[in-house]
Design an enzyme around this catalytic site. Sequence first.
Site, short mmCIF file in Angstrom:
data_model
loop_
_atom_site.label_atom_id
_atom_site.label_comp_id
_atom_site.label_asym_id
_atom_site.label_seq_id
_atom_site.Cartn_x
_atom_site.Cartn_y
_atom_site.Cartn_z
N GLN A 101 0.96 -1.33 0.07
CA GLN A 101 -0.40 -0.13 -0.19
C GLN A 101 0.89 1.26 0.01
O GLN A 101 1.62 1.76 1.16
CB GLN A 101 -0.93 0.00 1.11
CG GLN A 101 -1.71 0.93 1.55
CD GLN A 101 -2.39 1.44 2.15
OE1 GLN A 101 -1.84 1.66 3.50
NE2 GLN A 101 -3.47 0.84 2.33
N TYR A 176 -5.83 10.75 3.96
CA TYR A 176 -5.16 11.00 3.71
C TYR A 176 -4.88 11.74 2.29
O TYR A 176 -5.88 11.98 2.13
CB TYR A 176 -4.03 9.54 3.38
CG TYR A 176 -3.81 8.50 4.24
CD1 TYR A 176 -3.52 9.34 5.71
CD2 TYR A 176 -4.69 7.19 4.36
CE1 TYR A 176 -3.72 8.03 6.67
CE2 TYR A 176 -4.79 6.53 5.07
CZ TYR A 176 -4.37 7.12 6.47
OH TYR A 176 -4.40 6.18 7.75
N ARG A 350 -8.78 -7.38 10.89
CA ARG A 350 -9.57 -7.47 12.20
C ARG A 350 -9.90 -9.43 12.30
O ARG A 350 -8.97 -10.23 12.81
CB ARG A 350 -10.80 -6.93 12.80
CG ARG A 350 -10.54 -5.76 12.92
CD ARG A 350 -11.91 -4.78 13.18
NE ARG A 350 -12.52 -4.56 12.01
CZ ARG A 350 -13.53 -4.19 12.42
NH1 ARG A 350 -14.27 -3.80 13.62
NH2 ARG A 350 -14.59 -4.03 11.26
#
Length: 407
Positions: A101, A176, A350
């Site tokens: 990423q 971002y 998760r």
Amino acid sequence: MNNARHVFEPLTIGPLTLRNRIIKSATNEGMAPQGIPSRQLVKLHAALAEGGVGMTTLAYCSVSPDGRTLPGQIVLDASTVPHLRALTDAVHRHGAAASAQITHGGCFTFLRERSTPRPLSSSGGFNKVGLMSGMWRKQAMTEADMTQVIGQFVQGAELARAAGFDAVELHMGHGYLLSQFISPLYNRRRDSYGGSLENRLRFPLRVLRAVLEAVGNDLAVICKYSITDGVRGGNTAQDGAAIARLLEAAGAHLLVLSAGMNVESITTMFGSSFPKENRVKAGNPLIGMAMALQRLKEPEVVFRELYLLEHARKVRAAVKLPLAYLGGVSSLEGIERAMAEGFDAVAMGRGLICQPDFVNRLSQGLARHSGCTACNRCVAMMYTPGGTSCVLGPAGDPVLNAQPAAG
């Protein structure tokens, strides 16, 4: 579900074919002391690959020192390539693909040391993120700034290729830098980069096209973005569908459909509230303050599986390119339902932190549900000496996390 494509069928995205349809989504690991990938980071991603994922995603590789949000994040440069190669080699040994990423934080940063007087963003003026770090002002990017940052993204993608990655994921969501252009919450420009959605996408699309031209024949080029900002005045799911059409037209190989913003709507991102009491405390006081403010400002949200499905459907109806559903996948039934809805892959965070071998357990008929409780305590574990781990299992190894991956 009879009409669901099987989760264990291969998936081709651009020049890359994955062995199955489950992707480990990028989740900040806290496993790069001084910005150097650690042996613990390699161990984490190797375990995910051995556990059966089609592809694992290394979180937040900054394209420049200024692009980091926190100390201890990886900067894509020549010094990190050997350590990243140790990670990709370990992932490949177990038959999975590896994605990096790559991103830039813009004004979402807690680092005061930088090459510009103020953090860069789509627009200048008051910087609400900077209230916690003393950087109260941000500066609008000029054409020269954009050209420089585009070059940094290209260089980062080329370094990812040199390090053995099979894909790069351009992070265009969560507040971002690229998201700061896309979202009307941040973009107040009055030139050709502001106003309409098409104008707000102009700079992110320039980044995408440049990266595709540089590495798109060799690597899958993925875009992760927020379908909805999850807050009044931000992008809606209808906007998210329109964004997908523009990314498709520009040639993206796969979209990872996330949602929410780090500052304004973190429960939209996670689909559940953060605990008022946590088993760990953030070592960085600024981060601790940010987490406390999030708990105060957002209403209690109870987790439900596939919590972003209603929004993601709008994107699926709008485009034909491959889409990865992200948002609360925690069971085989959930995976099959997402695929029955037309999504080509599912991205999990998760659930795979909780059980790195979850995919193998599904394929072997040993499990149908993840052991993840969506408590969100793994987020704060990023700031512990061993890095990100599930609080229901063993913590990360602080000794391995202090050792360079290629050491």
